[in-house]
Every structure is written in structure tokens, then in C-alpha cells.
Design an enzyme around this catalytic site. Structure first.
Site, mmCIF file in Angstrom:
data_model
loop_
_atom_site.group_PDB
_atom_site.id
_atom_site.type_symbol
_atom_site.label_atom_id
_atom_site.label_comp_id
_atom_site.label_asym_id
_atom_site.label_seq_id
_atom_site.Cartn_x
_atom_site.Cartn_y
_atom_site.Cartn_z
ATOM 1 N N GLY A 111 -1.298 1.538 35.475
ATOM 2 C CA GLY A 111 -0.995 2.903 35.884
ATOM 3 C C GLY A 111 0.329 2.999 36.632
ATOM 4 N N GLU A 121 -3.816 -3.755 31.188
ATOM 5 C CA GLU A 121 -5.188 -3.220 31.130
ATOM 6 C C GLU A 121 -6.097 -4.019 30.203
ATOM 7 O OE1 GLU A 121 -2.429 -1.426 31.087
ATOM 8 O OE2 GLU A 121 -2.676 0.419 32.264
#
Ligand code: 3HC
Ligand code: NAI
Length: 717
Positions: free
Chosen positions: A107, A130
Site C-alpha cells: 500500500g 502482497e
């Protein structure tokens, strides 16, 4: 969602006509709900205040942003979501600049991608990791990254999870400018002022043209899909990443974002996400052993190794590669020459793989010296013994170390099974002795079991943890018992694999079942790779002390008696024609198995893969519970980390104890009770398992404990 006040962790500050948005959320500026709220509020300020001409986002401390807050995953979402924040950044009518240093991961990179301009330091870490957590970028990363750098490069980032440094990111077009120094705050401000001065527009990544060549993009997606299908052994999120990039090519930006969100939520719901995140936090938790918290490490500047065989040489490579000088002591010139040549081969392989350059290779070899006398170890701060697995030989080595080593030197043994308390008790400084149990190949395998003996001093344990950090190993604290954590549990499930063969399953069926579960290879393939002679020697050593009532399967011994040690001899459980790396089933082995069944009076029966896995895993979990119950492992998570990093347990399943929680401990216990008639001596439920089931509790409930077990309280006999 709009807020009128910034939060504690996000502090906007006007510098001339640039609004600086500093993110201050230690330790890694993760994007928790307070940061998300603060960012939105600060963007509102920027939009509303005519004095603001540009916005600069920057992280305080060592990182830009370490990613979404992983601790929030699996809990109810709190507004605003990260996609909303990123979309608001991109929509800002004034240029937004991201000034990146340290980590811009997950993020964190998505925030930077939503900004209009990016500046990074050369040593920044930019990546979308991720996938390593069972996830995919979920805040626009799958749509913006391909538009910025093209489908191929974006897929490479997202599927590998690897990060780029600032220079590499610059070369791929992920950032616009490299900082020349380390004051990224000041350089970001200068960049923002420059953009204002030339009236630069709010340039939106959504409009970038990295996907303009449709054919090239599609080819990259097709290639990625094919490689994921063949290589990603049952992993869920890699294919979702490919699907999301397909959406980036096929759909308008906003629709692509919606597709990404739906796929992201599927990943979030997957048990693989829970397993991988458990592994992430467990690997952080193991580093905080109680002794390592309370004591300071002794300095390690020079390491001695006794024994230059498989392990001694591998350990030497790990140390040399980490920059430490190493002195190796061997029995004679020939053995020393062999040790040196093992080391050279391994270091050459590092060069061939591009892991180190030629200069680093010669520097590493220059740090190495060999010796035939122990006196060469007089100045060593740490000595690691890796001689034959024989108590008398090891005791003789430790007597020599006691004689020559300086006071305060840490004396470690790499023994696989032997009693370290006995080794320590034989010398005048037992407090300096501990086990450092490396795994083969020692310069590759991540696990390091740090075996704390009864009298090991706390600062010796702290030294071992510091060494693990230097070597970039995953340390797990273990207590003394036969096989410590890993080999002891291995002995249990390996035994059950042998019993299954005698009862009717074939080695190849068991190996296939293990692979279906996610293991890179099954137990019999591992034996053939490592060499059956190692286990044979251990079995012979332990033969005298074996419980005569316990079931003993002779098949492995029959193979070893014929000299069939696996790949290195061309046959073992499988045949390896002409030095092949993967084996084929061997009818002669089948005949040996049939003869052993007859000798043992066993009538072969059929097992499904499910039957096999339930026994294999129940054996592993039950012994894991015993290891925790006896205080050999601090917590269930230490068992998980051990099996994940040393024994090939599939990472997305989180480790055996996490896996057991996920299927439910009552089911594991019921399995053990149902299997008991097959081998009553073996299938005895661990007292810890019985207790947890009785209380309706989980292994996870024990993971917060971090007290060193008191040996006097140990349940271990
Ligand atoms: N969320 C919550 N906590 C985090 C975190 C995160 N993203 N990243 C690190 N932490 C915690 C660690 O657990 C550790 O906590 P502890 O002190 O209580 O043990 C502490 O921060 C410090 O971490 P490290 O010891 O790892 O610090 P380093 O300085 O060595 O490394 C780092 C910093 C490079 C940021 C490293 O921590 C890291 O790689 N973190 C994970 C990054 C990541 O995977 N981000 C992606 C998250 S998923 C995502 O963003 C989804 C999005 O697409 C929607
Ligand atoms: P190895 O047989 O390859 O090497 C042992 C070396 O020690 C030989 O080179 C021998 O010459 C030397 N040696 C023997 N006595 C010596 C002495 N008195 N002084 C100096 N050198 C001496 O054995 P390997 O596999 O390297 O194992 C070493 C230790 O590591 C054992 O305790 C083993 O249990 C343990 N271990 C082995 C693993 C493996 O996969 N091979 C994994 C983890 C631990």
C-alpha cells in the site's frame, strides 16, 4: 469520507506554497486507520486552501510507508479504505509529489503510484510484496503499476514480491527522479517548488500509457498466467494478480479498480492469507527470545569452525558471505583441502548465480584460513563444532576448545541429536556452550535452531541471536532433547511415513500426497536427495536404546544394506538412471517392501491420499504439541517457523500448529484416537493437545507467551 482535522500520525505543514504531509506512525508508517483518515483530511486542506500550490507526501523515520497495516487484516474494515485514499490523492487538483526513502512497499507504493510525481533515494525499497502474504495489491496497484511501467514489469513486481531499489525503479519508470543525497524531505520540497514554478499539471497515473501496446501487454499476461499455473503450487493469489492485470488491459480504469477490489477481497478471505500472515508475524516473534531481550550480545569478530565436512564448509560459507573471518580446523591436510574446496565451490556458485561479484568472492576467500592445530582458535570469539555425530569425538573436541579458547569465547555445537548438556558438563565453562543447529546446505537454508542448554548464559544466547541476524537466518530458540524441535518432529512423521509403506502405501504415493498438500517434495524424495546413509547411521547408533515394544520398519535398512543411498548412488527409494535428478519407481524396491510386509505379518491395504495426509500431519502436530508441552519450543509458533524454514512445510498453510488450529484440534485428536490401534505405542495424544481440546482452546492462544521455560519445571524427563 471527509474529515476536517488531521490525525496524530499525519501532520500537514505549509512551507511557502507547498503542503508537506508527514506520515509519522512508527515503526514502519503502516497505513492504519489513523493514517488513512489523516491523509484524507490533509488532502482536503490542500484542496481548500488557495495558498497551497502543490502537496508533498513523505514518511518520518526510516521509511516512506511499509504498507497497509497487516494487523488490521481479517478484522472489520474501517473507513476510509486505502483505495479511497489513493483515489483522492490521484484526484487532487494540485500536483502531489511522493518523496520516497526506505520502504515504499505494498500500500505504501500504491500511495506513491497514486501521486502525480515520484522522487526516491537510490537505496529506497519499492515493491508490491502482497503476494508473499497471500494477497495482491488492493489499492489500485494492479491498475496503476501496469499503466506506468507496462504489463510485463508490473507482473514481475507483483508475482515475485521482490523490491527494486531507487536506481532500478528509476530505470523502469516507476519513479521520475532520484534524490542526489539523503535529505529526501528537502529534495522533495525543491522538486515540488520546481513543478509549481513550471506550472506542472496534476499528472494522473490512470492516464499513463504503459498498456498502449495491447499485443505486448497480452503476451506478457499470457506468459505470466502459464508460468503461474505451472510454478505456483496451489497458491491462490498469483492467478488473481494476473486476472487483475487482464482487467487493466480490458477495462476502463474505474471498472478495473472495481475488479481489483473484488479479487482482493477474495484473497483476503482465503485461508492462505491467514497462513502466510501467521508466518510473517511468527518469523518476527521468534527473534525475540527472552534471553536475547535481557542480555547484550558478545562481539563476534572472528569465528572458528572445527570440521570441514558438509556442514562445516556450508557454515563457513554463510559466515564468510556475511563478512566474518573464519578459521577452520581439520584432522589432516587432505580433509582440510576437501573443506576448502567445498567452500570454494559454494562461493563460486554464488558468483554464478549473480549473488556476489568476483571481488566479493576473492574478499570472502581472503577471510578464510585453515589449520591443523587448535591453537589457531585462540583468538576466536565463537567456535562452531561440526565434526562427526559421535559423543566421544565431540567431547574430545570440546576439551581442546576449553584448553585453547580465550575466556568469553562462545563454544557451539552443530550436533543434530546429541545431548548438549553432556557436552557442556565435560568442560570448565558450561555457561559458554550452546547448540547452533544449521541445516544443509547451511549457506542456503534459512533456519538456525539456537539450542539453549541447562547452563547456557543469557548473553551467549543473545550472541547467537545477533549472529543469526548477521547471517540473515531465521533463529528459533530450542531446548535440549533428542533432535531438538525440528529433527524430533521429523522423526515422528517420518516414522509414520515408513509405517504407511509397510501397511500398504507406496513411497511414490506418499510423496505425491505430500506434494499435493504443498510440499516441494515428499519424504522419500528428500531421503534420496539427502542420502539414506545419514538416517541409517543414526538408527544404528540408537538401536541399543530403542524401545523393543515400539514398531520398527526395516525397509530403509534393507535399502541401505544394499548401498542404495539415493541420488548419489543412482538408486534409493527410486531409480535415478544416468544420474537423473528425479527418480522413477523401482520394481526391486517394491519387492523388498513386499518381503518386509510378509516378514512383519502385515496384509497390505489401500490408503487414499487423504488417509495418508491425515496420519502424516497428525503425527507432526502431536509431536509438535509434545515439544511445546515439554518447553523444548517456547510456543507453537516456534514449531511452525522451524517446520516452514527447515523442513519444507508449505508456507501458505502457516506451519503445522497453525494448520491444526485451522482444521480444528478436536479433529486432530479424533484422528489420533482413531489411528491408535495401528500403532498404540506411537499414537498417544499429547497432554497439551488433550488439555487444549478439553478447554476448547487453540495453539494460537499459547503464542503470546515469551518466558524462557525453567528447566526445573520442564515436563521433559
Ligand atoms: N503492518 C503492520 N505492522 C508491520 C508492517 C505492516 N505492513 N510491516 C512491519 N510491521 C511491524 C513488524 O511486525 C515489526 O513489529 P514488532 O516490532 O512488533 O515485531 C515492526 O513493524 C518492525 O518491522 P521489521 O522488524 O520488519 O522492520 P525492518 O525495518 O526490518 O523492515 C519493512 C521494515 C521493510 C517495512 C518490513 O517490516 C516489511 O517488509 N514489512 C512488510 C511490508 C509488506 O508486506 N507490506 C505490504 C502489506 S499488504 C498491503 O499493503 C495491501 C495493500 O495492497 C492494500
Ligand atoms: P561430515 O562427515 O561431512 O563432516 C565431518 C568432518 O569432521 C569431516 O570432514 C571430518 O574430517 C571432520 N572431523 C572429524 N573429527 C574431527 C576432529 N576431531 N577434528 C577436526 N575435524 C574432525 O559430517 P557433516 O554432515 O558435516 O556433519 C557434521 C555435524 O553436523 C554432525 O554432528 C551432524 O549431525 C551435524 N549436522 C549434519 C547435517 C547434515 O545434513 N549433514 C545437518 C545438521 C547438522
Amino acid at each position: 469520507m471527509r474529515l476536517d482535522r488531521p490525525t496524530e500520525s499525519v501532520r500537514p505543514e505549509l512551507q511557502g506554497n507547498v503542503l508537506l504531509i508527514g506520515i509519522d506512525n512508527p515503526p514502519v508508517n503502516a497505513l492504519d486507520v489513523s493514517v488513512r483518515r489523516g491523509l484524507l483530511a490533509a488532502l482536503d486542506l490542500a484542496q481548500a486552501d488557495p495558498a497551497v500550490r502543490a502537496v508533498l507526501i513523505h514518511g518520518r523515520g526510516r521509511n516512506f510507508i511499509g504498507g497497509a497495516d497487516i494487523r488490521e487484516f481479517g478484522k472489520p474494515a474501517q473507513q476510509p479504505t486505502l483505495p479511497e485514499v489513493c483515489n483522492a490523492i490521484e484526484a487532487c487538483s494540485k500536483p502531489v509529489i511522493a518523496a520516497i526513502h526506505g520502504a515504499a512497499l505494498g500500500g505504501g507504493l500504491e500511495v506513491a503510484l497514486a501521486a502525480h510525481y515520484r522522487l526516491a533515494t537510490a537505496d529506497a525499497k519499492l515493491g508490491l510484496p502482497e503476494v508473499q502474504l497471500g494477497l495482491m495489491p488492493g489499492a489500485g496497484g494492479t491498475q496503476r503499476a501496469p499503466r506506468l511501467v507496462g504489463a510485463e514489469a508490473a507482473l514481475g513486481l507483483m508475482l515475485s514480491g521482490r523490491h527494486l531499489d531507487g536506481t532500478q525503479a528509476m530505470a523502469r519508470g516507476l519513479v521520475d527522479r532520484l534524490a542526489t543525497g539523503n535529505d529526501v524531505w528537502a529534495e522533495g520540497l525543491a522538486y515540488a517548488r520546481e513543478l509549481v514554478a513550471r506550472n506542472a499539471p496534476a499528472r494522473r497515473t490512470a492516464n499513463a500509457t504503459g498498456l498502449a501496446d495491447k499485443a505486448a501487454s497480452q503476451a506478457a499476461i499470457d506468459a505470466a498466467r502459464a508460468s503461474v499455473q505451472s510454478a505456483a503450487r496451489g497458491l491462490f493469489s498469483p492467478l488473481k494478480i494476473v486476472d487483475a492485470v487482464q482487467a487493466a488491459v480490458d477495462l476502463p480504469f474505474d471498472e478495473g479498480l472495481r475488479t481489483e477490489r473484488a479479487l482482493f477481497l477474495q484473497c483476503m478471505d482465503s485461508p492462505q492469507r491467514a497462513g502466510l500472515i501467521h508466518a510473517f508475524f511468527a518469523e518476527k516473534a521468534v527473534r525475540k527470545a527472552p534471553e536475547a531481550q535481557g542480555a547484550s550480545a558478545r562481539p563476534i569478530r572472528h569465528v572458528g569452525i572445527v570440521g570441514g565436512g558438509t556442514m562445516g564448509a556450508g557454515i563457513a560459507v554463510a559466515l564468510l558471505d556475511a563478512g566474518l573471518p573464519v578459521t577452520m580446523v581439520e584432522r589432516d591436510e587432505a580433509a582440510l583441502a576437501r573443506g576448502r574446496s567445498h567452500i570454494e565451490k559454494a562461493v563460486d556458485a554464488l558468483v554464478a548465480k549473480g549473488r556476489i561479484n568476483v571481488q566479493a568472492r576473492s574478499d570472502a576467500m581472503a577471510r578464510f584460513t585453515g589449520s591443523l592445530t587448535y591453537d589457531a582458535l585462540a583468538t576466536a570469539d565463537l567456535v562452531i563444532e561440526a565434526v562427526f555425530e559421535d559423543m566421544a569425538v565431540k567431547q574430545a573436541v570440546f576439551a581442546e576448545l576449553d584448553r585453547v579458547c580465550k575466556p568469553g569465547a562462545v563454544l557451539a555445537t552443530n550436533t543434530s541429536y546429541l545431548d548438549i548438556d553432556t557436552i557442556a558438563a565435560g568442560i570448565s565453562r558450561p555457561g559458554d556452550v550452546l547448540g547452533l543447529h544449521f541445516f544443509s546446505p547451511a549457506h542456503v537454508m534459512k533456519l538456525l535452531e539456537i539450542v539453549v542448554a541447562r547452563q547456557t548464559a543469557a548473553d551467549v544466547v543473545a550472541t547467537a541471536f545477533a549472529l543469526a541476524a548477521t547471517l540473515r537466518k531465521v533463529p528459533v530458540r530450542a531446548g535440549v532433547c533428542d533432535g531438538f524441535i525440528g529433527n524430533r518432529i521429523l522423526a515422528a512423521y517420518r516414522h509414520i511415513a515408513d509405517c504407511l509403506v509397510e501397511d500398504g502405501a507406496s513411497p511414490s504415493q506418499i510423496d505425491r500426497a505430500a506434494r499435493t498438500f504443498g510440499y516441494p517434495m515428499g519424504p522419500f524424495q528428500v531421503t534420496d536427495l539427502a542420502g539414506g546413509d545419514i538416517g541409517w547411521a543414526t538408527r544404528k547408533r540408537k538401536a541399543a536404546s530403542r524401545d523393543p515394544a515400539a514398531r520398527y520398519v526395516h525397509i530403509a535398512d534393507r535399502l541401505c544394506e544394499r548401498g542404495w543411498f539415493g541420488q548419489k548412488t543412482g538408486r534409493g527409494y527410486y531409480l535415478y538412471p544416468q544420474g537423473a535428478r528425479s527418480g522413477v519407481p523401482d520394481p526391486e524396491v517394491d519387492a523388498i517392501i513386499a518381503a518386509e510386509r510378509a516378514r512383519a505379518g502385515v496384509v497390505a491395504r489401500d490408503f487414499t491420499d487423504e488417509d495418508i495426509l491425515r496420519r502424516y500431519l497428525a503425527a507432526m502436530v502431536n509431536e509438535g504439541a509434545n515439544v511445546v508441552f515439554e518447553g523444548i519450543a517456547l510456543r507453537p509458533l516456534d514449531v511452525d517457523v522451524t517446520l516452514l524454514n527447515g523442513y519444507g512445510f508449505p508456507r501458505h498453510r502457516g506451519g503445522p500448529m497453525h494448520y491444526a488450529d485451522s482444521v480444528g484440534l478436536p479433529r486432530i485428536l479424533a484422528d489420533i484416537q482413531a489411528f491408535a490401534p495401528e500403532a498404540p505405542q506411537f499414537w498417544r495424544p499429547s497432554p497439551l493437545l488433550l488439555d487444549l481440546v478439553a478447554r476448547g482452546a487453540t495453539f494460537a492462544s499459547l503464542n503470546h507467551r515469551a518466558k524462557a521455560p525453567d528447566p526445573s519445571e520442564s515436563h521433559h524427563a
